[in-house]
Design an enzyme around this catalytic site. Sequence first.
Site, PDB file in Angstrom:
ATOM      1  N   HIS A  88       0.833  -1.205   0.000  1.00 62.55           N
ATOM      2  CA  HIS A  88       0.000   0.000   0.000  1.00 62.55           C
ATOM      3  C   HIS A  88       0.861   1.246   0.000  1.00 62.55           C
ATOM      4  O   HIS A  88       2.052   1.210   0.321  1.00 62.55           O
ATOM      5  CB  HIS A  88      -0.896   0.013   1.263  1.00 62.55           C
ATOM      6  CG  HIS A  88      -0.108   0.221   2.517  1.00 62.55           C
ATOM      7  ND1 HIS A  88       0.606  -0.802   3.127  1.00 62.55           N
ATOM      8  CD2 HIS A  88       0.119   1.337   3.244  1.00 62.55           C
ATOM      9  CE1 HIS A  88       1.206  -0.320   4.198  1.00 62.55           C
ATOM     10  NE2 HIS A  88       0.949   0.976   4.290  1.00 62.55           N
TER      11      HIS A  88
ATOM     12  N   ARG B  52       6.428  -8.913  16.123  1.00 63.91           N
ATOM     13  CA  ARG B  52       7.048  -7.667  15.678  1.00 63.91           C
ATOM     14  C   ARG B  52       6.109  -6.513  15.994  1.00 63.91           C
ATOM     15  O   ARG B  52       4.882  -6.665  15.927  1.00 63.91           O
ATOM     16  CB  ARG B  52       7.343  -7.701  14.177  1.00 63.91           C
ATOM     17  CG  ARG B  52       7.864  -6.373  13.645  1.00 63.91           C
ATOM     18  CD  ARG B  52       8.267  -6.431  12.174  1.00 63.91           C
ATOM     19  NE  ARG B  52       8.703  -5.106  11.743  1.00 63.91           N
ATOM     20  CZ  ARG B  52       7.937  -4.240  11.093  1.00 63.91           C
ATOM     21  NH1 ARG B  52       6.693  -4.593  10.763  1.00 63.91           N
ATOM     22  NH2 ARG B  52       8.376  -3.042  10.768  1.00 63.91           N
TER      23      ARG B  52
HETATM   24  C1  LIG Z   1      -5.698   6.215   7.046  1.00 60.05           C
HETATM   25  C2  LIG Z   1      -5.230   4.988   7.258  1.00 60.05           C
HETATM   26  C3  LIG Z   1      -5.822   3.752   6.720  1.00 60.05           C
HETATM   27  C4  LIG Z   1      -4.776   2.680   7.112  1.00 60.05           C
HETATM   28  C5  LIG Z   1      -4.211   3.232   8.396  1.00 60.05           C
HETATM   29  C6  LIG Z   1      -4.010   4.691   8.049  1.00 60.05           C
HETATM   30  C7  LIG Z   1      -2.781   4.784   7.100  1.00 60.05           C
HETATM   31  C8  LIG Z   1      -2.428   3.451   6.432  1.00 60.05           C
HETATM   32  C9  LIG Z   1      -3.677   2.633   6.032  1.00 60.05           C
HETATM   33  C10 LIG Z   1      -3.418   1.135   5.800  1.00 60.05           C
HETATM   34  C11 LIG Z   1      -2.385   0.603   6.806  1.00 60.05           C
HETATM   35  C12 LIG Z   1      -2.930   0.814   4.367  1.00 60.05           C
HETATM   36  C13 LIG Z   1      -2.950  -0.710   4.122  1.00 60.05           C
HETATM   37  C14 LIG Z   1      -4.370  -1.275   4.319  1.00 60.05           C
HETATM   38  C15 LIG Z   1      -4.948  -0.964   5.722  1.00 60.05           C
HETATM   39  C16 LIG Z   1      -6.409  -1.436   5.723  1.00 60.05           C
HETATM   40  C17 LIG Z   1      -4.237  -1.814   6.794  1.00 60.05           C
HETATM   41  O1  LIG Z   1      -3.619  -2.847   6.433  1.00 60.05           O
HETATM   42  O2  LIG Z   1      -4.264  -1.464   7.983  1.00 60.05           O
HETATM   43  C18 LIG Z   1      -4.850   0.566   5.944  1.00 60.05           C
HETATM   44  C19 LIG Z   1      -5.315   1.224   7.250  1.00 60.05           C
HETATM   45  C20 LIG Z   1      -6.835   1.149   7.470  1.00 60.05           C
HETATM   46  O3  LIG Z   1      -7.634   1.379   6.528  1.00 60.05           O
HETATM   47  O4  LIG Z   1      -7.197   0.841   8.634  1.00 60.05           O
HETATM   48  O1  LIG Z   2       4.776  -2.116  10.423  1.00 61.79           O
HETATM   49  C1  LIG Z   2       5.404  -1.581   9.498  1.00 61.79           C
HETATM   50  O2  LIG Z   2       6.649  -1.624   9.404  1.00 61.79           O
HETATM   51  C2  LIG Z   2       4.647  -0.832   8.404  1.00 61.79           C
HETATM   52  C3  LIG Z   2       3.208  -0.558   8.780  1.00 61.79           C
HETATM   53  C4  LIG Z   2       2.551   0.356   7.774  1.00 61.79           C
HETATM   54  O3  LIG Z   2       3.006   0.534   6.656  1.00 61.79           O
HETATM   55  C5  LIG Z   2       1.311   1.067   8.153  1.00 61.79           C
HETATM   56  O4  LIG Z   2       0.781   0.809   9.269  1.00 61.79           O
HETATM   57  O5  LIG Z   2       0.863   1.917   7.302  1.00 61.79           O
HETATM   58 FE   LIG Z   3       2.013   2.191   5.638  1.00 62.41          FE
END
Ligand SMILES: C=C1C[C@]23C[C@H]1CC[C@H]2[C@]1(C)CCC[C@@](C)(C(=O)O)[C@H]1[C@@H]3C(=O)O
Ligand SMILES: O=C(O)CCC(=O)C(=O)O
Ligand SMILES: [Fe+2]
Length: 394
Positions: free
Chosen positions: A262, A328
């Site tokens: 992402h 982690r």
């Molecule tokens: C605004 C946000 C949505 C997420 C948390 C913050 C910034 C990063 C986004 C995220 C981590 C991007 C990858 C997918 C996601 C669903 C996740 O894996 O957590 C995203 C977060 C979210 O929508 O909760």
């Molecule tokens: O845990 C990490 O190193 C990356 C997590 C991340 O990319 C996020 O929470 O948006």
């Molecule tokens: Fe991220």
Amino acid sequence: MTIYCTANATVTRGLLSPQQPPISPSSERDRKDELLQQPLEFDGAVLRHQPNIPTQFVWPDDEKPTPEAPELDVPVINLGGFLSGDPVAAMEASELVGKACEKHGFFLVVNHGVDRRLIADAHSYMDLFFNMPLQGKQSAQRKPGEHTGYASSFTGRFSSKLPWKETLSFRYSADVQSPNNLVEDYFLTFLGEQFRQLGRVYQEYCEAMNKLSLGIMELLGMSLGVGRTHFRQFFEGNDSIMRLNYYPPCQKPHLTLGTGPHCDPTSLTILHQDQVGGLQVFVEEEWRCISPHSEAFVINIGDTFMALSNGRYKSCLHRAVVNRDSPRKSLAFFLCPQSEKVVRPPVGLVDKDHPRKYPDFTWSSLLEFTQKHYRADRKTLAVFSQWVQEEENK
Ligand SMILES: C=C1C[C@]23C[C@H]1CC[C@H]2[C@]1(C)CCC[C@@](C)(C(=O)O)[C@H]1[C@@H]3C(=O)O
Ligand SMILES: O=C(O)CCC(=O)C(=O)O
Ligand SMILES: [Fe+2]
């Protein structure tokens, strides 16, 4: 994690994409099935020992982690001179920041002014929360469509490619109108008096993140030639997100991802990873790892800042992999503007050679898009921009 599935099906409430109408039972049978279905519950303390990975966590072959990712040579920028007011050091730091942001949007900062004991406490208090039994964590359960709260593997949000992680996200507001103990109050409200000290630590941590991020906004403004104060002023009174990422060990780490590929939809991310390692960035067509550096924060710009820079700086694709031996943790502070501020690049970044790349939008609309309509991935801003245009043309 124990999966409680229904007799005949596992709940796979789909993710609403902009095109799909909300799903509703169309017949009596569907309604009965829906009533029968139980929401999926996952318990990280159980899944970490499971040799058989539930299919929802297995990523497609073209997204599975590669065994060995070469290290990314990320610039390490010393903020000591800049933070002590040295104008030459500030100029040098802004040039290094600019080079990194034109390339892949990632850099490390050291001598950042954040107390190492505060960072150590922020990491150790994560164990206090995530080592609780699932029921205790669920008292802060994220509600559908909201971006704060506890989430384990995002059940109910996504039906496949589930991330191998648990998260706790909460708001931090730098707005002078907001109470100055929003974070501490969040922990007291949702987790109780015994979490007061934990709330205080994350309140102090977020305040340190706010100060650091505004300093980095000065360097970004200088590097783009729009002046030291432009972006700093834009983010005064920010309404940001603090996220604690907890990745349990996984018996089959080559099948899963802790966080999928992402670009952060937010403006600036200040990340502190523990010494386990797992952060990877996609640069020059390959996944490269960013090794842990306990004295450094990993900084990357997100989609919203890419729009603010009119595309000059890149929001970069990244992900997190897991491992079989140890949990982690990462602390991620996501700088976000006040929700109704219009995200629009400064006039100096728009000219005949650099026409507008993205429409005006508010952070609240992009955040809602990621929480209710679209799973943030590598093309969130492009899809969101198209969505905004279609909404305007209606
Ligand atoms: C605004 C946000 C949505 C997420 C948390 C913050 C910034 C990063 C986004 C995220 C981590 C991007 C990858 C997918 C996601 C669903 C996740 O894996 O957590 C995203 C977060 C979210 O929508 O909760
Ligand atoms: O845990 C990490 O190193 C990356 C997590 C991340 O990319 C996020 O929470 O948006
Ligand atoms: Fe991220």
